[in-house]
Enzyme design. Structure first.
Site, PDB file in Angstrom:
ATOM      1  N   SER A   1       0.806  -1.214   0.000  1.00 61.10           N
ATOM      2  CA  SER A   1       0.000   0.000   0.000  1.00 61.10           C
ATOM      3  C   SER A   1       0.842   1.269   0.000  1.00 61.10           C
ATOM      4  CB  SER A   1      -0.960  -0.004   1.191  1.00 61.10           C
ATOM      5  OG  SER A   1      -0.265  -0.225   2.405  1.00 61.10           O
TER       6      SER A   1
ATOM      7  N   HIS B   1       1.524   4.751   4.182  1.00 61.98           N
ATOM      8  CA  HIS B   1       0.681   5.399   3.182  1.00 61.98           C
ATOM      9  C   HIS B   1       1.142   6.839   2.943  1.00 61.98           C
ATOM     10  CE1 HIS B   1      -2.879   2.516   4.244  1.00 61.98           C
ATOM     11  NE2 HIS B   1      -1.852   1.899   3.692  1.00 61.98           N
TER      12      HIS B   1
END
Length: 244
Positions: free
Chosen positions: A143, A193
């Protein structure tokens, strides 16, 4: 039937093209590594837990980022292998769906070499953010790199400024919001992230948008992409060698 057709196009390369897709190759690597990890966990008697919720020890064995091992044991390859290791089927499925939806579009737009550089670079900026935020926490998942792709796209398409580019920017931004909310719900690594997104935005503002400028830096990007690809191969090799 629609999904069957999409699967056939995905497996065959799509549109009859014989070019090797970087995004598709990344998906295959993730799927293969996860399958091997599940088989290993099954042999250890974990059964369904190996698929849905692998224990930390298994994740670390299969390449999770753990900074004490990087500094104390020289396992630098974890800075890359973590992005190919996933903490369960749902985690893997969501990340691969995002990569499948976002990756090919961006790869087609900027080319294979810049895409490789972008993916590896943002995977590194994602894990560096984790070092600053929670250095003692094992981390897995693609991610960080995916947020890097999205962050790059938002900046890059915004700079282009055409109506189609603005639509692509908004499309990528919607994926960012969706992925961020999903991350909050499942307790994902928001440090990774953020780090990946920042790395992507930086490259998005540095990448030339004009074709002549892109041609001028193409040799440099190809060389850098070769280095990044070699780092991925060496990292996966380092992971395998660590088992012996």
């Amino acid at each position: 039937m629609t999904w069957q057709r999409k699967l056939k196009r995905f497996l065959s390369g799509g549109g009859g093209s014989q070019d090797l897709s970087v995004a598709r190759s990344l998906i295959f690597i993730n799927l293969i590594l996860f399958t091997l990890m599940v088989l290993h966990g099954t042999v250890q008697g974990l059964e369904m837990r190996a698929i849905m919720n692998p224990p930390t020890q298994l994740l670390v064995h299969w390449g999770a980022q753990f900074w004490p091992f990087v500094f104390n044991q020289g396992e630098w390859w974890r800075c890359i292998t973590y992005a190919f290791t996933h903490g369960g089927l749902i985690h893997l499925a969501f990340n691969m769906i995002v990569l499948y939806m976002v990756g090919p579009r961006l790869e087609f737009e900027i080319g294979k070499a810049p895409f490789i550089v972008l993916y590896v670079f943002t995977a590194l900026t994602g894990t560096l953010a984790g070092l600053l935020w929670h250095p003692m926490t094992p981390v897995v998942g693609a991610s960080g790199a995916l947020f890097g792709l999205i962050g790059f796209s938002v900046a890059y398409y915004h700079r282009i400024g055409t109506s189609i580019a603005i639509q692509m920017r908004n499309f990528m931004f919607q994926w960012a919001v969706f992925a961020f909310i999903f991350g909050l719900l499942v307790g994902a690594d928001n440090a990774g992230h953020l780090g990946g997104a920042i790395g992507g935005v930086i490259l998005g503002f540095l990448m030339p948008v004009s074709f002549p400028a892109q041609r001028r830096i193409a040799p440099f990007l190809k060389g850098l992409a070769a280095v990044c690809a070699a780092l991925v191969v060496l990292s996966l090799g380092g992971l395998v060698l660590s088992w012996f």
